[in-house]
Motif scaffolding. Structure first.
Motif, PDB file in Angstrom:
ATOM      1  N   ALA A 419       0.854  -1.189   0.000  1.00 33.08           N
ATOM      2  CA  ALA A 419       0.000   0.000   0.000  1.00 33.08           C
ATOM      3  C   ALA A 419       0.887   1.234   0.000  1.00 33.08           C
ATOM      4  N   ARG A 440       4.363   0.743   1.764  1.00 32.01           N
ATOM      5  CA  ARG A 440       4.261   0.016   3.027  1.00 32.01           C
ATOM      6  C   ARG A 440       3.846  -1.424   2.736  1.00 32.01           C
ATOM      7  N   ARG A 442       1.639  -4.578   3.886  1.00 28.27           N
ATOM      8  CA  ARG A 442       0.495  -4.966   4.723  1.00 28.27           C
ATOM      9  C   ARG A 442       0.841  -6.242   5.498  1.00 28.27           C
ATOM     10  N   GLU A 446      -1.813  -4.010  10.166  1.00 31.15           N
ATOM     11  CA  GLU A 446      -0.735  -3.045  10.285  1.00 31.15           C
ATOM     12  C   GLU A 446      -0.032  -2.841   8.934  1.00 31.15           C
ATOM     13  N   LEU A 447       0.657  -1.708   8.846  1.00 31.27           N
ATOM     14  CA  LEU A 447       1.480  -1.395   7.673  1.00 31.27           C
ATOM     15  C   LEU A 447       2.922  -1.266   8.139  1.00 31.27           C
ATOM     16  N   ARG A 448       3.775  -2.146   7.664  1.00 32.44           N
ATOM     17  CA  ARG A 448       5.176  -2.128   8.069  1.00 32.44           C
ATOM     18  C   ARG A 448       5.931  -1.088   7.244  1.00 32.44           C
TER      19      ARG A 448
END
Length: 635
Positions: A419, A440, A442, A446-448
């Motif tokens: 994303a 980022r 997914r 959460e988005l790492r």
């Protein structure tokens, strides 16, 4: 309308005018000639016929038979015999047209030849007057055929001349396309040069524009070198030429705070033991030459890899290698460079212990320095000049991590595992210049951040695939929110010969390509300059903007940008740190902003943390800013 079409229209007009005048003059001349010939024929025919009738003693019956036979030949329009008293004795008239020429042609060029007149005698007295007029239809037919043949010959000649003229015109105007292209390129901030054509006017114009491009290129090169010299004078160690302690610590802090592949890498410190004894044994001048040689080699090593090196004190040399996977291999390179410097100057080789460690996202500079320095002290006490690895807690084996990330990333590429999150880049008035779109990963809800997975993307050689995914996501997001988005591409996009073609096809199929800005890191752009030029050309063709990110490490290479046509540069966040109080960086950024503004390029500063830095950057001529402080303001 193009100059080529205008010249062709002028040529067609002139040829048509010449044709019309030529045909008109030749037709009128032919008409007069035919009228003269008809007049002579009429006179000769009338004389000959009158002699024949006179020899017949003007017998009425014979005269009628003779005139009728003559008229029936079809060559006469009128044969009339009148008596001495003016009364018509005999008249034959052909009132039909019968001409093969069009009616409009006969009306346009009427043939009016005078009739032939002769006297018919009966003995010594006049028997009558004979008037003969030949039919003009034959003259009209001849005149029409002559005019038609002339027009056809002229048309065929015009076609042949047009074909030859077209080739000549294209050849003559060929330099014009180059001149127009050069002017367009200069308008797009690409100061290209052309080979001077043979045509004098074009040659003078191209020569003038070439001089302009050469001056811009020379200005960028000379000013870039001057900026780099200023940068070295204020941030470099005077003996080695590498960064001094303060500048290196700033670089280290900026690297550890970054959110890209450089947030993971290797850090090494090498120690030159017993420098005091070497200084006494060989003299300061020799030892300084050794250190200067080591510094030059280290700068070369770092320049090609976007690494950083610095002198922490008299004997400690540090090497920061963002993205490097093997800290011990980096430590070996540092040790080899330092060893080669002593060998080159025939100086006895000292013990050069090296400690190294791997840093991760979230590490603090002080903790990293402490751990590596502790390992260095242990290596120095061992007295063997070995390379030791700093222990910083337990970590999962690399092979195990690699397999886990391989599985995770494969699933992300197979689905919607990536994303984009956007952050504003603001002009000083508060308007949004564009939004930075950062990738980022997914993982559940959460988005790492990129710093956690980009190093593994590089290890698994998936950077090119990620670049394509990022462009697709940006095009989709731009279609949804209508904002201009800036995406950062890796060096893999420049190393891939197929990427510009893919981007060309993808942008052509999308309606939002013009809302994208493509940017590449400074070191990658200079390392792959021909590919960077091709990428920028494709992007500009579809209305995209192009930029260079993390600018400031290779200022001496600014001259290479003279024909690229980038729209903006983003300054490395390292130069923004403490910009409100750092006079050295203020002078550097003020000069750099003035230089790039001279060629129409926008200057953007990254990593702005507070209002004080923002105000200072505005005063220095920076056009827009981005960073944590800007995000808070925008929010």
């Amino acid at each position: 309308m193009s100059l080529y079409k205008q010249l062709w229209l002028a040529i067609v007009f002139l040829l048509t005018l010449v044709f019309c005048v030529s045909v008109a003059l030749s037709s009128v001349s032919a008409k007069r000639y035919l009228e003269q010939q008809l007049a002579i024929k009429n006179s000769d025919n009338a004389t000959a016929l009158a002699i024949s009738l006179t020899q017949q003693d003007a017998d009425p019956v014979l005269m009628e038979l003779t005139l009728a036979a003559q008229f029936d030949t079809g060559f006469y329009e009128l044969i009339r015999l009148t008596g001495p008293d003016g009364a018509v004795i005999l008249e034959r008239r052909d009132g039909s047209d019968g001409a093969g020429a069009p009616a409009w042609f006969t009306k346009l060029l009427p043939i009016a030849a005078p009739p032939g007149v002769a006297t018919v005698q009966r003995g010594w007295s006049q028997a009558g007057t004979l008037e003969v007029r030949s039919h003009a239809r034959f003259a009209y037919d001849e005149l029409w055929q002559t005019t038609w043949n002339q027009a056809l010959a002229f048309f065929l000649t015009a076609l042949a001349t047009g074909a030859v003229g077209s080739l000549l015109l294209r050849r003559l105007l060929a330099p014009l396309a180059g001149v127009v292209g050069q002017a367009s390129a200069i308008g797009e901030r690409r100061f290209v040069t052309l080979k001077e054509p043979h045509t004098r006017e074009f040659r003078e114009l191209v020569a003038a524009m070439n001089r302009l491009s050469a001056r811009v290129r020379a200005m960028l090169a000379s000013e870039g070198e001057r900026l780099e010299q200023l940068q070295r004078a204020t941030t470099a160690d005077p003996v080695t030429g590498i960064l001094d302690r303060s500048a290196f610590n700033t670089q280290l802090a900026g690297t550890l705070a970054s959110d890209d592949a450089g947030a993971t890498g290797s850090f090494c410190i090498g120690r030159l033991t017993e420098l005091t004894r070497y200084n006494q044994a060989y003299g300061r001048q020799v030892l300084d030459a050794v250190l200067a040689s080591a510094g030059r080699n280290l700068n070369t090593l770092c320049r090609d890899r976007d690494w950083s090196c610095g002198r922490l004190n008299g004997s400690d040399i540090a090497l920061l290698a963002p993205g490097a996977e093997d800290p011990q291999a980096v430590g070996a390179q540092l040790q080899d460079v330092l060893t080669a410097a002593f060998t080159t100057h025939d100086v006895q080789l000292p013990e050069i212990p090296v400690s190294c460690g791997e840093y991760q996202p979230g590490d603090r500079p002080g903790d990293l320095l402490t751990a590596v320095d502790a390992a260095l002290q242990g290596a120095e006490r061992g007295g063997s000049g070995e390379i030791v690895l700093a222990q910083r807690g337990t970590t999962t084996p690399v092979r195990e991590q690699l397999e886990r990330w391989r599985t995770t990333l494969a699933a992300a590429f197979a689905g919607e595992g990536f994303a984009l999150v956007t952050f504003p880049v603001l002009e000083h008035g508060g308007a949004v210049l564009h939004r930075e779109a950062l990738v980022r990963l997914r993982e559940g809800a959460e988005l790492r951040p990129a710093a956690q997975f980009l190093p593994w993307i590089n290890r698994l050689q998936l950077a090119g695939e990620l670049d394509r995914r990022v462009v697709d996501l940006a095009l989709r997001l731009a279609a949804e929110n209508g904002e201009r988005l800036a995406v950062n591409l890796s060096s893999a996009a420049l190393a891939d010969d197929d990427f510009p073609g893919w981007l060309d096809r993808r942008a052509a199929a999308a309606n939002t390509a013009g809302q994208l800005a493509i940017e590449v890191a400074e070191n990658a752009a200079y390392h792959h300059m021909p590919s960077f030029r091709r990428l920028c050309a494709v992007a500009h063709r579809h209305g995209m903007q192009t930029g260079m990110d993390r600018v400031g490490r290779r200022l001496a290479d600014l001259g290479q940008l003279h024909d690229v046509g980038i729209d903006y540069v983003k300054l490395d966040a390292v130069f923004v740190r403490d910009i409100d109080s750092d006079d050295t960086n203020q002078n550097l950024l003020r000069t750099l902003s003035t230089l790039v503004h001279a060629v129409g390029v926008t200057v953007i500063a990254e990593g702005v943390e507070n209002r004080a830095q923002w105000r200072a950057l505005e005063a220095l001529g920076v056009d827009a800013v981005g960073g944590p402080g800007v995000r808070l303001t925008a929010d």
